[in-house]
Design an enzyme around this catalytic site. Structure first.
Site, mmCIF file in Angstrom:
data_model
loop_
_atom_site.group_PDB
_atom_site.id
_atom_site.type_symbol
_atom_site.label_atom_id
_atom_site.label_comp_id
_atom_site.label_asym_id
_atom_site.label_seq_id
_atom_site.Cartn_x
_atom_site.Cartn_y
_atom_site.Cartn_z
ATOM 1 N N ASP A 105 0.843 -1.197 0.000
ATOM 2 C CA ASP A 105 0.000 0.000 0.000
ATOM 3 C C ASP A 105 0.886 1.258 0.000
ATOM 4 O OD1 ASP A 105 -2.835 1.152 0.467
ATOM 5 O OD2 ASP A 105 -1.800 1.884 2.243
ATOM 6 N N ARG A 106 0.768 2.145 0.979
ATOM 7 C CA ARG A 106 1.626 3.330 1.011
ATOM 8 C C ARG A 106 3.096 2.937 1.173
ATOM 9 N NH1 ARG A 106 -1.281 7.300 -1.130
ATOM 10 N NH2 ARG A 106 0.175 8.827 -0.265
ATOM 11 N N HIS A 150 -10.983 9.077 -0.651
ATOM 12 C CA HIS A 150 -10.247 9.509 0.541
ATOM 13 C C HIS A 150 -8.921 10.159 0.179
ATOM 14 C CE1 HIS A 150 -8.660 5.461 -0.252
ATOM 15 N NE2 HIS A 150 -7.583 5.809 0.411
ATOM 16 N N TRP A 151 -8.300 9.798 -0.957
ATOM 17 C CA TRP A 151 -7.056 10.455 -1.360
ATOM 18 C C TRP A 151 -7.262 11.966 -1.417
ATOM 19 C CZ3 TRP A 151 -3.248 8.282 -5.447
ATOM 20 C CH2 TRP A 151 -2.846 6.990 -5.088
ATOM 21 N N TYR A 204 -0.463 11.369 2.491
ATOM 22 C CA TYR A 204 -1.303 11.498 1.295
ATOM 23 C C TYR A 204 -1.132 12.848 0.625
ATOM 24 C CZ TYR A 204 -3.719 7.113 2.097
ATOM 25 O OH TYR A 204 -4.007 5.784 2.231
ATOM 26 N N HIS A 266 -7.688 -6.354 1.233
ATOM 27 C CA HIS A 266 -6.557 -5.437 1.095
ATOM 28 C C HIS A 266 -5.446 -5.680 2.108
ATOM 29 C CE1 HIS A 266 -4.345 -1.839 0.118
ATOM 30 N NE2 HIS A 266 -4.493 -1.355 1.336
#
Length: 286
Positions: A105-106, A150-151, A204, A266
């Site tokens: 993910d991030r 949400h980004w 983000y 996820h």
């Protein structure tokens, strides 16, 4: 959780990075995603230790128990370049000049920046449920904006902090049965900390600004990943639905790309640790 692993806080020029590490053998650095901590790997890391690796699991800058500098208007203190430098210093502090790298993910965005900025430090890299941030953004359409809204909410100044911190338990939802009680408790303590929430939002904000510019500059400059790449994705998540086979996108960034989907949601390290650990162990045993 993490039996036989040691814990340590490594202080760099800008940060204090909390980490867990254990095992003997070739080093692997595992980078978690949003909004998790290093504890997300608690079912995967011990398996990799048994496969013969030294496994290092840090909390990324500002996440969990790691702390970094105050946010800035240009978001540079929370850029993936800054976080990647943290990881280089962490691994050097543990005596590892080169290592295998995994990002979820991030954490995958950090892993990309690390392997591009420090190619001699990375022997192989695995991206789990991740694409370059710029590849997401260049494909952003109504489907992406609806699913990943949400980004753009996180990118707004101040408002997300007020909304999330008003009731973090309602915003960040998790199941202790799925996550494991200790992992859940550690994660919940982090999400209730306004400083952690602010840092996660800055992650983000950096992604849509400074990180995107860094990736676009690499593409223009022809910078590519020169080590083998493993791409894994969750079949119950939406990465493949949005983009098709993610390996195709990664082949614009690297020549040696392989991988497959895993039947999980996820947070694959928590939901399917066996298949994930097996895929990583096989890839990094070479």
């Amino acid at each position: 959780m993490f039996d036989s692993f040691a814990t340590r806080t490594v202080r760099t020029g800008e940060t204090s990075v909390f980490l867990r590490y254990g095992g003997e053998g070739p080093p692997l650095l595992l980078l978690h995603g949003h909004p998790r901590t290093s504890a997300t790997w608690h079912r995967v890391a011990p398996v990799l230790v048994r496969r013969g690796f030294t496994v290092v699991c840090p909390d990324l800058r500002g996440y969990g128990r790691s702390r970094g500098p105050a946010p800035a208007s240009d978001h540079v203190p929370h850029s993936k370049r800054a976080v990647a430098q943290d990881m280089i210093e962490v691994m050097q502090a543990l005596g590892h000049q080169s290592f295998g790298l995994v990002g979820h993910d991030r954490g995958a965005a950090v892993a990309l920046r690390l392997v591009l900025a420090h190619p001699s430090a990375v022997t192989r890299v695995a991206f789990v449920d991740g694409l370059p941030l710029s590849e997401h953004l260049v494909r952003a359409d109504a489907r992406f904006a609806t699913a990943w809204w949400h980004w753009f909410f996180f990118a707004q100044p101040e408002t997300p902090e007020r909304v999330i911190n008003a009731d973090p338990d309602a915003w960040y939802r998790g199941d202790p049965e799925v996550m494991g009680r200790e992992n859940y408790d550690e994660w919940r303590a982090a999400t209730r900390n306004p400083d952690v929430v602010r840092a996660m939002l800055e992650d983000y904000r950096a992604g849509l600004t400074v990180d995107r510019r860094h990736e676009e500059a690499d593409r223009v400059g022809g910078v590519r990943i020169d080590c083998p790449v493993l791409v894994l994705w969750s079949l119950q998540d939406d990465l493949e639905d949005l983009y098709g086979d993610p390996r195709i996108i990664w082949r614009d960034w690297a020549d040696d790309v392989r991988g497959h989907g895993i039947d999980a949601g996820h947070h694959v390290a928590e939901e399917a640790p066996g298949p994930l650990a097996a895929a990583l162990g096989d890839f990094f045993t070479h």
